[in-house]
Design a protein around this motif. Structure first.
Motif, PDB file in Angstrom:
ATOM      1  N   MET A 127       0.829  -7.655  -3.182  1.00 16.61           N
ATOM      2  CA  MET A 127       1.279  -6.537  -2.342  1.00 16.61           C
ATOM      3  C   MET A 127       1.307  -6.962  -0.877  1.00 16.61           C
ATOM      4  O   MET A 127       0.457  -7.735  -0.445  1.00 16.61           O
ATOM      5  CB  MET A 127       0.334  -5.348  -2.515  1.00 16.61           C
ATOM      6  CG  MET A 127       0.853  -4.069  -1.884  1.00 16.61           C
ATOM      7  SD  MET A 127      -0.376  -2.757  -1.922  1.00 16.61           S
ATOM      8  CE  MET A 127      -0.533  -2.446  -3.656  1.00 16.61           C
ATOM      9  N   ASN A 128       2.276  -6.440  -0.169  1.00 17.17           N
ATOM     10  CA  ASN A 128       2.379  -6.724   1.261  1.00 17.17           C
ATOM     11  C   ASN A 128       1.084  -6.339   1.971  1.00 17.17           C
ATOM     12  O   ASN A 128       0.529  -5.270   1.725  1.00 17.17           O
ATOM     13  CB  ASN A 128       3.558  -5.910   1.810  1.00 17.17           C
ATOM     14  CG  ASN A 128       3.756  -6.137   3.278  1.00 17.17           C
ATOM     15  OD1 ASN A 128       2.900  -5.787   4.062  1.00 17.17           O
ATOM     16  ND2 ASN A 128       4.872  -6.740   3.618  1.00 17.17           N
ATOM     17  N   LYS A 129       0.634  -7.215   2.847  1.00 16.15           N
ATOM     18  CA  LYS A 129      -0.662  -6.994   3.502  1.00 16.15           C
ATOM     19  C   LYS A 129      -0.681  -5.691   4.307  1.00 16.15           C
ATOM     20  O   LYS A 129      -1.635  -4.911   4.261  1.00 16.15           O
ATOM     21  CB  LYS A 129      -0.954  -8.193   4.409  1.00 16.15           C
ATOM     22  CG  LYS A 129      -2.390  -8.284   4.850  1.00 16.15           C
ATOM     23  CD  LYS A 129      -2.578  -9.430   5.802  1.00 16.15           C
ATOM     24  CE  LYS A 129      -3.902  -9.305   6.525  1.00 16.15           C
ATOM     25  NZ  LYS A 129      -3.982 -10.115   7.702  1.00 16.15           N
ATOM     26  N   LYS A 130       0.398  -5.465   5.044  1.00 17.43           N
ATOM     27  CA  LYS A 130       0.489  -4.251   5.884  1.00 17.43           C
ATOM     28  C   LYS A 130       0.460  -2.995   5.021  1.00 17.43           C
ATOM     29  O   LYS A 130      -0.207  -2.011   5.346  1.00 17.43           O
ATOM     30  CB  LYS A 130       1.773  -4.283   6.713  1.00 17.43           C
ATOM     31  CG  LYS A 130       1.771  -5.318   7.811  1.00 17.43           C
ATOM     32  CD  LYS A 130       1.038  -4.785   9.022  1.00 17.43           C
ATOM     33  CE  LYS A 130       0.899  -5.889  10.069  1.00 17.43           C
ATOM     34  NZ  LYS A 130      -0.165  -5.616  11.017  1.00 17.43           N
ATOM     35  N   LYS A 134      -0.822  -2.755   2.078  1.00 18.57           N
ATOM     36  CA  LYS A 134      -2.159  -2.631   1.507  1.00 18.57           C
ATOM     37  C   LYS A 134      -3.104  -1.944   2.505  1.00 18.57           C
ATOM     38  O   LYS A 134      -3.907  -1.087   2.132  1.00 18.57           O
ATOM     39  CB  LYS A 134      -2.688  -4.022   1.162  1.00 18.57           C
ATOM     40  CG  LYS A 134      -3.786  -4.016   0.142  1.00 18.57           C
ATOM     41  CD  LYS A 134      -4.112  -5.423  -0.272  1.00 18.57           C
ATOM     42  CE  LYS A 134      -5.270  -5.444  -1.235  1.00 18.57           C
ATOM     43  NZ  LYS A 134      -5.618  -6.799  -1.607  1.00 18.57           N
ATOM     44  N   GLU A 135      -2.943  -2.342   3.760  1.00 23.12           N
ATOM     45  CA  GLU A 135      -3.786  -1.732   4.808  1.00 23.12           C
ATOM     46  C   GLU A 135      -3.559  -0.233   4.877  1.00 23.12           C
ATOM     47  O   GLU A 135      -4.490   0.552   5.005  1.00 23.12           O
ATOM     48  CB  GLU A 135      -3.450  -2.358   6.177  1.00 23.12           C
ATOM     49  CG  GLU A 135      -4.223  -3.637   6.453  1.00 23.12           C
ATOM     50  CD  GLU A 135      -3.777  -4.322   7.733  1.00 23.12           C
ATOM     51  OE1 GLU A 135      -3.175  -3.670   8.598  1.00 23.12           O
ATOM     52  OE2 GLU A 135      -4.028  -5.545   7.842  1.00 23.12           O
ATOM     53  N   ILE A 136      -2.275   0.151   4.775  1.00 16.84           N
ATOM     54  CA  ILE A 136      -1.945   1.594   4.848  1.00 16.84           C
ATOM     55  C   ILE A 136      -2.514   2.324   3.636  1.00 16.84           C
ATOM     56  O   ILE A 136      -3.116   3.393   3.751  1.00 16.84           O
ATOM     57  CB  ILE A 136      -0.417   1.789   4.959  1.00 16.84           C
ATOM     58  CG1 ILE A 136       0.065   1.241   6.306  1.00 16.84           C
ATOM     59  CG2 ILE A 136      -0.033   3.251   4.799  1.00 16.84           C
ATOM     60  CD1 ILE A 136       1.554   1.139   6.447  1.00 16.84           C
ATOM     61  N   ILE A 137      -2.362   1.703   2.481  1.00 16.06           N
ATOM     62  CA  ILE A 137      -2.865   2.340   1.251  1.00 16.06           C
ATOM     63  C   ILE A 137      -4.378   2.494   1.284  1.00 16.06           C
ATOM     64  O   ILE A 137      -4.939   3.484   0.833  1.00 16.06           O
ATOM     65  CB  ILE A 137      -2.412   1.521   0.004  1.00 16.06           C
ATOM     66  CG1 ILE A 137      -0.915   1.746  -0.195  1.00 16.06           C
ATOM     67  CG2 ILE A 137      -3.181   1.913  -1.245  1.00 16.06           C
ATOM     68  CD1 ILE A 137      -0.288   0.911  -1.263  1.00 16.06           C
ATOM     69  N   ASN A 138      -5.031   1.521   1.890  1.00 15.81           N
ATOM     70  CA  ASN A 138      -6.498   1.568   1.926  1.00 15.81           C
ATOM     71  C   ASN A 138      -7.059   2.519   2.977  1.00 15.81           C
ATOM     72  O   ASN A 138      -8.260   2.709   3.057  1.00 15.81           O
ATOM     73  CB  ASN A 138      -7.054   0.162   2.155  1.00 15.81           C
ATOM     74  CG  ASN A 138      -6.976  -0.662   0.888  1.00 15.81           C
ATOM     75  OD1 ASN A 138      -6.859  -0.114  -0.200  1.00 15.81           O
ATOM     76  ND2 ASN A 138      -7.005  -1.967   1.025  1.00 15.81           N
ATOM     77  N   ARG A 139      -6.189   3.094   3.770  1.00 20.84           N
ATOM     78  CA  ARG A 139      -6.694   4.072   4.760  1.00 20.84           C
ATOM     79  C   ARG A 139      -7.196   5.316   4.031  1.00 20.84           C
ATOM     80  O   ARG A 139      -6.565   5.771   3.077  1.00 20.84           O
ATOM     81  CB  ARG A 139      -5.572   4.476   5.722  1.00 20.84           C
ATOM     82  CG  ARG A 139      -5.264   3.461   6.809  1.00 20.84           C
ATOM     83  CD  ARG A 139      -4.060   3.917   7.574  1.00 20.84           C
ATOM     84  NE  ARG A 139      -4.329   5.205   8.209  1.00 20.84           N
ATOM     85  CZ  ARG A 139      -4.603   5.355   9.494  1.00 20.84           C
ATOM     86  NH1 ARG A 139      -4.642   4.305  10.270  1.00 20.84           N
ATOM     87  NH2 ARG A 139      -4.835   6.536  10.004  1.00 20.84           N
ATOM     88  N   PRO A 140      -8.336   5.869   4.457  1.00 20.31           N
ATOM     89  CA  PRO A 140      -8.856   7.041   3.741  1.00 20.31           C
ATOM     90  C   PRO A 140      -7.936   8.253   3.853  1.00 20.31           C
ATOM     91  O   PRO A 140      -7.996   9.149   3.018  1.00 20.31           O
ATOM     92  CB  PRO A 140     -10.206   7.311   4.426  1.00 20.31           C
ATOM     93  CG  PRO A 140     -10.221   6.503   5.667  1.00 20.31           C
ATOM     94  CD  PRO A 140      -9.232   5.420   5.518  1.00 20.31           C
TER      95      PRO A 140
END
Lengths: 228, 473
Positions: free
Chosen positions: A1-4, A6-12
């Motif tokens: 998965m694209n890193k960016k 992934k970062e968005i998805i991992n935001r609470p």
């Protein structure tokens, strides 16, 4: 998965449908587990999106007139966070926390700070400073009945998002219809009755009636013939 | 082994005032030029010329009057820096003499030490001549001979100073003149004469200097010791009312304080800002930090917070920073196992809050071993070290909130009211105490209102009045 991505998805504050269906959301759930803290009440945990109080996000608790029972919801979390060597800050509390009771619950009162602002401006400033500081595990701020600007509350939400503390803003029930950026908004309009008004990524308008603890709680002698 | 390094500042009269090289500058005293920069030198100006003669050579020449207080301040700053290298140092004729033999281990070796010193001197921009010798007096003399460090400091001292002219010792002028008349012009000429003969012929202080130089006698002097107060000022060129215009000066002074603290190897927990008005009034702003620190960021942040609330009666013309409370670094205790949860010390939040709020608005929660509820809990100033929290009583159910003072309940037709009607659900629990002074006898009950909220109320057994004292969560 694209890193960016992934970062968005991992935001609470990112909501994903059918979270159980793939591995990405499982790892996200594990990550979010660190961003929440069990309330100590199973019935509340069940309805909360993160299975507990969100950490690093502001929670608004609206209390209807005469209601003073909201601290019972927060005592287990307060006790848990008291293990950390960080402040538990009470900003503009309505009364004095009764230290012997806290000690009896295993809460070290040396970690408690009571701050009494002189104005609303100071109240917001202190709350923001406490939320931005990494030295607090808990920030309880009593904002009262004033209808604050959205931008003021947004500042507090952003400040809370910088840290990992339990941040609770107590407000008067009359202000519950105003807009606010908080992650979680709760209403207490009867003893031990909690309504989830808003929660990011979770269900809303759910009311939970916590069991009454009277029988277990008050083991004093029954009232004798009493002349009031 | 004793090893002295002399740093002789050649153009000190000028460079203590200006390091400018783009324009011709000269310093004068008693109408004569005493120091010049390179630009002025290339215009043909020389030391000893009259002001008018120098101006005739270059009409753009900028003239500065010798300023002894500026020289003193520069020397103070240099000493402070040198003090971070060695504690044994003194000032001699606009020179610093440092005993470096005792700190070679600290710096690894002599080369490391010398390169540290050289680097600093290059940064300052002063013209410096170096001299290294086994005695302080000889190191100063040798600085007139060698431009750079001479590692061969151990070679024969007599040989090294022999070629130097006696005229260097300007403060022994009558003696030097006599020696010159006798055909003795260099130190080499003096060294050849037996010391007994010298003692008979010449004044005591000159002989003493020669003996100090050659190490025949130990020179006794007072080592430099840093002053115990930091005080620096910044003057604005105009009256300032806007606090934002003060910030750059505040930052400059804080940087200066930080350098001072680091060189002194101390911390401080209190600084004082002085705002000078045109009328001579001074307004004080004291900043305190719970954690003694030498951290620029902390003092900067606390100052700006406190400055925000400061109201100046008049416009500010100047700003001073004073610091007198110092704590040695060695006397501080550090936690071997710092808490992982916090990135900053817990005291930082207190400092921040204290900068804006009165200390009475920041309270800590304490607990006393008392039966009477209002005596069992107390709040104290945030820095009260007497706070107790290890008292643990096994008692019955207690409320979360305690009212600052018990409030009397309305009592009407055998019913109790506090905002709403209250119903007793549990009790009584008798609390009696203070029989020796003001006896207290109460029966406590738990009551609830129609919404289910629980309260801690009591009946005063003497007055038969009812009060609310606590609220259950």
């Amino acid at each position: 998965m694209n890193k960016k991505l992934k970062e968005i998805i991992n935001r609470p504050d990112t909501w994903i449908a059918k979270q159980q269906s793939n591995n990405a959301s499982t790892s996200r759930n594990n990550l979010l587990q660190d961003k929440s803290l069990s309330t100590g009440f199973d019935s509340i945990n069940e309805v909360l999106h993160l299975n507990g109080w969100p950490l690093g996000a502001s929670i608004e608790v609206f209390e209807e007139i005469h209601m003073n029972g909201s601290m019972s919801l927060l005592l287990p979390a307060m006790k848990h966070l008291n293990r950390q060597n960080r402040w538990q800050v009470f900003i503009a509390p309505p009364y004095i926390p009764y230290a012997p009771m806290l000690l009896n619950k295993g809460i070290d009162t040396k970690k408690i700070l009571l701050i009494h602002p002189r104005s609303e401006e100071e109240l917001l400033w202190i709350t923001e400073q406490a939320l931005r500081s990494t030295t607090c595990s808990t920030v309880f701020s009593w904002l009262g009945s004033k209808k604050y600007r959205y931008s003021d509350l947004r500042r507090l939400q952003l400040a809370a998002a910088e840290g990992d503390m339990l941040s609770v803003l107590f407000r008067d029930g009359a202000t519950k219809n105003t807009q606010a950026p908080s992650s979680l908004r709760l209403l207490i309009n009867n003893h031990r009755r909690v309504t989830v008004l808003k929660q990011r990524g979770g269900k809303q308008n759910i009311t939970i009636q916590l069991a009454n603890e009277e029988k277990d709680r008050f083991k004093l002698s029954s009232i004798k013939n009493l002349q009031i | 082994m004793s090893l002295w390094l002399c740093l002789r500042f050649e153009n000190f009269f000028l460079q203590s005032l200006s390091l400018e090289e783009d324009t011709p500058i000269a310093v004068f005293q008693d109408q004569r030029i005493i120091s010049i920069n390179n630009h002025a030198f290339f215009s043909g100006i020389k030391k000893g010329l009259l002001i008018e003669e120098a101006q005739a050579l270059n009409s753009n020449l900028q003239l500065l009057k010798r300023n002894k207080s500026a020289e003193k301040k520069c020397l103070e700053e240099l000493c402070l820096w040198a003090y971070s290298i060695t504690p044994r140092l003194n000032i001699w004729h606009n020179s610093l003499r440092l005993e470096i033999g005792g700190c070679l281990k600290l710096f690894g070796d002599l080369n490391n030490l010398l390169s540290t010193i050289d680097e600093k001197i290059m940064n300052i921009g002063y013209d410096v001549r170096y001299g290294m010798a086994p005695t302080a007096a000889a190191s100063w003399l040798i600085s007139h001979r060698e431009r750079k460090f001479n590692i061969a400091f151990n070679s024969n001292l007599k040989e090294r100073i022999s070629p130097l002219p006696l005229n260097l010792l300007g403060n022994f002028n009558p003696t030097i003149n006599k020696l010159n008349l006798s055909g003795l012009n260099t130190f080499g000429d003096i060294i050849k004469i037996p010391s007994q003969d010298l003692k008979i012929r010449f004044e005591g202080s000159f002989i003493e200097f020669i003996e100090y130089t050659l190490g025949r006698r130990e020179e006794i002097f007072n080592d430099y010791y840093p002053k115990h107060t930091f005080l620096e000022q910044q003057w604005f060129d105009y009256s300032v009312r806007n606090k934002n215009e003060m910030i750059s000066s505040i930052e400059r002074l804080l940087v200066s304080l930080n350098v001072f603290l680091s060189k002194m190897q101390v911390y401080t927990n209190k600084i004082c800002w002085l705002f000078h008005s045109a009328g001579g009034d001074v307004e004080e702003l004291i900043i305190q930090s719970t954690s003694c620190c030498a951290n620029y960021t902390i003092w900067h942040r606390l100052t700006l917070i406190k400055l925000e609330n400061q109201i100046f009666k008049t416009a500010v013309e100047g700003l001073s920073l004073r610091c007198e409370n110092f704590i040695s670094i060695s006397s501080r205790n550090f936690d071997l196992f710092p808490q992982a949860e916090t990135q900053e010390p817990r005291e930082d939040l207190l400092d921040k809050l204290r900068s804006r709020l009165h200390s009475k608005n920041i309270r800590r929660l304490g607990c006393r071993d008392e039966h009477v509820p209002e005596y069992a809990v107390y709040t104290a100033a945030d820095d009260d070290s007497r706070l107790l929290s290890n008292i643990k009583n096994e008692f019955n159910e207690r409320p979360f909130w305690l009212l600052p003072k018990p409030q009397q309940l309305k009592h009407h037709e055998k019913k109790l009211y506090w905002k709403d009607e209250l119903h007793l659900i549990s009790g009584p629990e008798r609390i009696e105490d203070n029989w020796w002074s003001k006896p207290i006898s109460r029966d406590y009950y738990i009551a609830k209102n129609i919404y289910g909220d629980h309260y801690w109320i009591f009946c005063n057994r003497r007055t038969k009045r009812w009060y609310i004292q606590g609220i259950f969560p």
